[in-house]
Design a protein around this motif. Structure first.
Motif, PDB file in Angstrom:
ATOM      1  N   MET A  25      46.610  -5.689  44.109  1.00 14.88           N
ATOM      2  CA  MET A  25      46.028  -6.707  45.318  1.00 14.88           C
ATOM      3  C   MET A  25      44.804  -5.920  45.767  1.00 14.88           C
ATOM      4  O   MET A  25      44.574  -4.836  46.086  1.00 14.88           O
ATOM      5  CB  MET A  25      46.773  -6.414  46.070  1.00 14.88           C
ATOM      6  N   THR A  26      43.541  -6.596  45.953  1.00 13.07           N
ATOM      7  CA  THR A  26      42.390  -6.226  46.014  1.00 13.07           C
ATOM      8  C   THR A  26      42.242  -6.338  47.774  1.00 13.07           C
ATOM      9  O   THR A  26      42.582  -6.912  48.501  1.00 13.07           O
ATOM     10  CB  THR A  26      41.210  -7.150  45.608  1.00 13.07           C
ATOM     11  N   SER A  27      41.761  -5.060  48.151  1.00 14.54           N
ATOM     12  CA  SER A  27      41.672  -4.816  49.704  1.00 14.54           C
ATOM     13  C   SER A  27      40.132  -5.304  49.902  1.00 14.54           C
ATOM     14  O   SER A  27      39.020  -4.793  49.304  1.00 14.54           O
ATOM     15  CB  SER A  27      41.872  -3.362  49.908  1.00 14.54           C
ATOM     16  N   ARG A  28      39.913  -6.043  51.052  1.00 12.79           N
ATOM     17  CA  ARG A  28      38.736  -6.613  51.385  1.00 12.79           C
ATOM     18  C   ARG A  28      38.267  -6.135  52.626  1.00 12.79           C
ATOM     19  O   ARG A  28      39.276  -5.622  53.349  1.00 12.79           O
ATOM     20  CB  ARG A  28      38.755  -8.089  51.464  1.00 12.79           C
ATOM     21  N   THR A  29      36.982  -6.319  53.026  1.00 11.59           N
ATOM     22  CA  THR A  29      36.736  -5.667  54.630  1.00 11.59           C
ATOM     23  C   THR A  29      36.744  -6.936  55.389  1.00 11.59           C
ATOM     24  O   THR A  29      36.291  -7.902  55.081  1.00 11.59           O
ATOM     25  CB  THR A  29      35.047  -5.225  54.474  1.00 11.59           C
ATOM     26  N   PRO A  30      37.768  -7.005  56.389  1.00  9.61           N
ATOM     27  CA  PRO A  30      37.841  -7.915  57.415  1.00  9.61           C
ATOM     28  C   PRO A  30      36.507  -8.467  57.922  1.00  9.61           C
ATOM     29  O   PRO A  30      35.743  -7.667  58.471  1.00  9.61           O
ATOM     30  CB  PRO A  30      39.067  -7.278  58.265  1.00  9.61           C
ATOM     31  N   HIS A  31      36.297  -9.649  57.941  1.00 10.57           N
ATOM     32  CA  HIS A  31      35.129 -10.137  58.532  1.00 10.57           C
ATOM     33  C   HIS A  31      35.081 -11.722  58.799  1.00 10.57           C
ATOM     34  O   HIS A  31      35.924 -12.366  58.226  1.00 10.57           O
ATOM     35  CB  HIS A  31      33.819  -9.754  57.636  1.00 10.57           C
ATOM     36  N   LEU A  32      34.163 -12.206  59.668  1.00 11.67           N
ATOM     37  CA  LEU A  32      33.737 -13.810  59.843  1.00 11.67           C
ATOM     38  C   LEU A  32      32.249 -13.681  59.814  1.00 11.67           C
ATOM     39  O   LEU A  32      31.659 -12.925  60.417  1.00 11.67           O
ATOM     40  CB  LEU A  32      34.410 -14.045  61.116  1.00 11.67           C
ATOM     41  N   ASP A  33      31.826 -14.433  59.030  1.00 13.48           N
ATOM     42  CA  ASP A  33      30.304 -14.461  58.724  1.00 13.48           C
ATOM     43  C   ASP A  33      29.956 -15.824  58.986  1.00 13.48           C
ATOM     44  O   ASP A  33      30.461 -16.875  58.322  1.00 13.48           O
ATOM     45  CB  ASP A  33      30.108 -13.888  57.476  1.00 13.48           C
ATOM     46  N   LEU A  34      28.870 -16.287  59.796  1.00 14.37           N
ATOM     47  CA  LEU A  34      28.314 -17.728  59.808  1.00 14.37           C
ATOM     48  C   LEU A  34      26.932 -17.583  59.369  1.00 14.37           C
ATOM     49  O   LEU A  34      26.119 -16.720  60.141  1.00 14.37           O
ATOM     50  CB  LEU A  34      28.543 -18.195  61.151  1.00 14.37           C
ATOM     51  N   ALA A  35      26.335 -18.010  58.314  1.00 12.17           N
ATOM     52  CA  ALA A  35      25.245 -18.172  57.729  1.00 12.17           C
ATOM     53  C   ALA A  35      24.617 -19.365  57.866  1.00 12.17           C
ATOM     54  O   ALA A  35      24.949 -20.218  57.407  1.00 12.17           O
ATOM     55  CB  ALA A  35      25.048 -17.276  56.418  1.00 12.17           C
ATOM     56  N   VAL A  36      23.303 -19.497  58.315  1.00  9.68           N
ATOM     57  CA  VAL A  36      22.578 -20.727  58.401  1.00  9.68           C
ATOM     58  C   VAL A  36      21.798 -20.945  57.057  1.00  9.68           C
ATOM     59  O   VAL A  36      21.048 -19.890  56.425  1.00  9.68           O
ATOM     60  CB  VAL A  36      21.469 -20.736  59.504  1.00  9.68           C
ATOM     61  N   THR A  37      22.300 -22.110  56.437  1.00  9.55           N
ATOM     62  CA  THR A  37      21.499 -22.407  54.971  1.00  9.55           C
ATOM     63  C   THR A  37      20.559 -23.303  55.260  1.00  9.55           C
ATOM     64  O   THR A  37      19.774 -23.462  54.325  1.00  9.55           O
ATOM     65  CB  THR A  37      22.625 -22.774  54.117  1.00  9.55           C
ATOM     66  N   TRP A  38      20.640 -24.279  56.214  1.00  6.91           N
ATOM     67  CA  TRP A  38      19.631 -25.153  56.531  1.00  6.91           C
ATOM     68  C   TRP A  38      19.619 -25.447  57.825  1.00  6.91           C
ATOM     69  O   TRP A  38      20.482 -25.484  58.301  1.00  6.91           O
ATOM     70  CB  TRP A  38      20.068 -26.541  55.573  1.00  6.91           C
ATOM     71  N   ALA A  39      18.634 -25.911  58.385  1.00  3.13           N
ATOM     72  CA  ALA A  39      18.523 -26.486  59.809  1.00  3.13           C
ATOM     73  C   ALA A  39      17.239 -27.307  60.075  1.00  3.13           C
ATOM     74  O   ALA A  39      16.181 -27.115  59.441  1.00  3.13           O
ATOM     75  CB  ALA A  39      18.220 -25.253  60.469  1.00  3.13           C
ATOM     76  N   ASP A  40      17.595 -28.186  61.056  1.00  2.00           N
ATOM     77  CA  ASP A  40      16.235 -28.949  61.689  1.00  2.00           C
ATOM     78  C   ASP A  40      16.590 -28.861  63.076  1.00  2.00           C
ATOM     79  O   ASP A  40      17.512 -27.867  63.644  1.00  2.00           O
ATOM     80  CB  ASP A  40      16.359 -30.386  61.239  1.00  2.00           C
ATOM     81  N   GLU A  41      15.904 -29.807  63.959  1.00  2.00           N
ATOM     82  CA  GLU A  41      15.962 -29.536  65.412  1.00  2.00           C
ATOM     83  C   GLU A  41      17.197 -29.900  66.209  1.00  2.00           C
ATOM     84  O   GLU A  41      17.724 -29.255  67.061  1.00  2.00           O
ATOM     85  CB  GLU A  41      14.730 -30.347  65.943  1.00  2.00           C
ATOM     86  N   GLU A  42      18.075 -30.498  65.345  1.00  2.00           N
ATOM     87  CA  GLU A  42      19.323 -31.161  66.001  1.00  2.00           C
ATOM     88  C   GLU A  42      20.515 -30.730  65.129  1.00  2.00           C
ATOM     89  O   GLU A  42      21.853 -30.963  65.750  1.00  2.00           O
ATOM     90  CB  GLU A  42      19.414 -32.724  66.088  1.00  2.00           C
ATOM     91  N   ALA A  56      37.327 -13.220  55.714  1.00  2.00           N
ATOM     92  CA  ALA A  56      38.163 -12.398  54.687  1.00  2.00           C
ATOM     93  C   ALA A  56      39.135 -11.382  55.611  1.00  2.00           C
ATOM     94  O   ALA A  56      38.671 -10.919  56.606  1.00  2.00           O
ATOM     95  CB  ALA A  56      37.474 -11.455  53.960  1.00  2.00           C
ATOM     96  N   SER A  57      40.448 -11.344  55.457  1.00  2.00           N
ATOM     97  CA  SER A  57      41.272 -10.226  55.713  1.00  2.00           C
ATOM     98  C   SER A  57      41.329  -9.278  54.903  1.00  2.00           C
ATOM     99  O   SER A  57      40.640  -9.356  53.839  1.00  2.00           O
ATOM    100  CB  SER A  57      42.628 -11.130  56.227  1.00  2.00           C
ATOM    101  N   GLU A  58      42.304  -8.422  55.051  1.00  2.00           N
ATOM    102  CA  GLU A  58      42.494  -7.345  53.875  1.00  2.00           C
ATOM    103  C   GLU A  58      42.805  -8.123  52.712  1.00  2.00           C
ATOM    104  O   GLU A  58      42.860  -7.444  51.441  1.00  2.00           O
ATOM    105  CB  GLU A  58      43.353  -6.060  54.326  1.00  2.00           C
ATOM    106  N   ARG A  59      43.570  -9.061  52.534  1.00  2.00           N
ATOM    107  CA  ARG A  59      44.250  -9.616  51.495  1.00  2.00           C
ATOM    108  C   ARG A  59      43.574 -10.836  51.011  1.00  2.00           C
ATOM    109  O   ARG A  59      43.710 -11.334  49.954  1.00  2.00           O
ATOM    110  CB  ARG A  59      45.856  -9.779  51.666  1.00  2.00           C
ATOM    111  N   PHE A  60      43.146 -11.729  51.897  1.00  4.80           N
ATOM    112  CA  PHE A  60      42.734 -13.025  51.460  1.00  4.80           C
ATOM    113  C   PHE A  60      41.321 -13.267  51.915  1.00  4.80           C
ATOM    114  O   PHE A  60      40.753 -12.595  52.820  1.00  4.80           O
ATOM    115  CB  PHE A  60      43.683 -14.204  52.043  1.00  4.80           C
ATOM    116  N   SER A  61      40.716 -14.208  51.243  1.00  7.00           N
ATOM    117  CA  SER A  61      39.426 -14.594  51.749  1.00  7.00           C
ATOM    118  C   SER A  61      39.174 -16.079  51.412  1.00  7.00           C
ATOM    119  O   SER A  61      39.893 -16.661  50.757  1.00  7.00           O
ATOM    120  CB  SER A  61      38.248 -13.968  51.194  1.00  7.00           C
ATOM    121  N   GLY A  62      38.199 -16.670  52.281  1.00  3.51           N
ATOM    122  CA  GLY A  62      37.641 -18.003  52.086  1.00  3.51           C
ATOM    123  C   GLY A  62      36.250 -18.300  52.430  1.00  3.51           C
ATOM    124  O   GLY A  62      35.830 -17.500  53.181  1.00  3.51           O
ATOM    125  N   GLU A  63      35.801 -19.557  52.088  1.00  2.00           N
ATOM    126  CA  GLU A  63      34.282 -19.865  52.363  1.00  2.00           C
ATOM    127  C   GLU A  63      34.123 -21.333  52.411  1.00  2.00           C
ATOM    128  O   GLU A  63      34.758 -21.927  51.569  1.00  2.00           O
ATOM    129  CB  GLU A  63      33.502 -19.295  51.346  1.00  2.00           C
TER     130      GLU A  63
END
Length: 143
Positions: A1-18, A27-34
């Protein structure tokens, strides 16, 4: 089982005024998603405002939902944050839900539990404000 660094990341990939398109990864230590989702700067400011009130030391709970539940090809993130009285860490449940682009495909969900330090939640709150004001491209909770 791979150990991950726990995190929550919100990255802006596109934006306009509204509207902003965000890539949210967690990711937790065991699972991740995006997933990708759309949120307005007002939604991000609301999350930041409610986080600021959360950090006053009392036992608290906050729930947040970003994204649209029925927007094909994109998803939602639900954050359930709670803290015991004067605890130095909080518990954060992150639920990522990917909405399929096709009707016959079922949505997929990933639930992760993180234990961020309260000081890290304070930094995350400030980063969310910068994203909402178009002064930053990322808000990250965790290493």
């Amino acid at each position: 089982m791979t150990s991950r660094t726990p995190h929550l990341d919100l990255a802006v990939t596109w934006a306009d005024e509204e509207l902003q398109e965000l890539r949210v990864s967690a990711a937790s230590e065991r699972f991740s998603g995006e997933i990708s989702l759309y949120a307005s700067p007002d939604e991000l400011r609301d999350v930041a405002d409610r986080l600021r009130n959360f950090l006053n030391g009392r036992s608290e709970r906050r729930d947040f939902l970003l994204g649209q539940e029925d927007f094909a090809g994109f998803g939602t993130v639900r954050l359930d944050l709670y803290r015991k009285l004067f605890a130095e860490t909080a518990t954060l449940e992150v639920t990522l839900r990917a909405n399929p682009g096709e009707r016959q495909v079922h949505a997929e969900t990933c639930l992760l539990r993180l234990s961020p330090a309260v000081a890290d939640v304070e930094r995350f709150e400030a980063e969310l404000r910068r994203i909402a004001q178009r002064q930053g491209t990322r808000a990250r909770l965790g290493a």
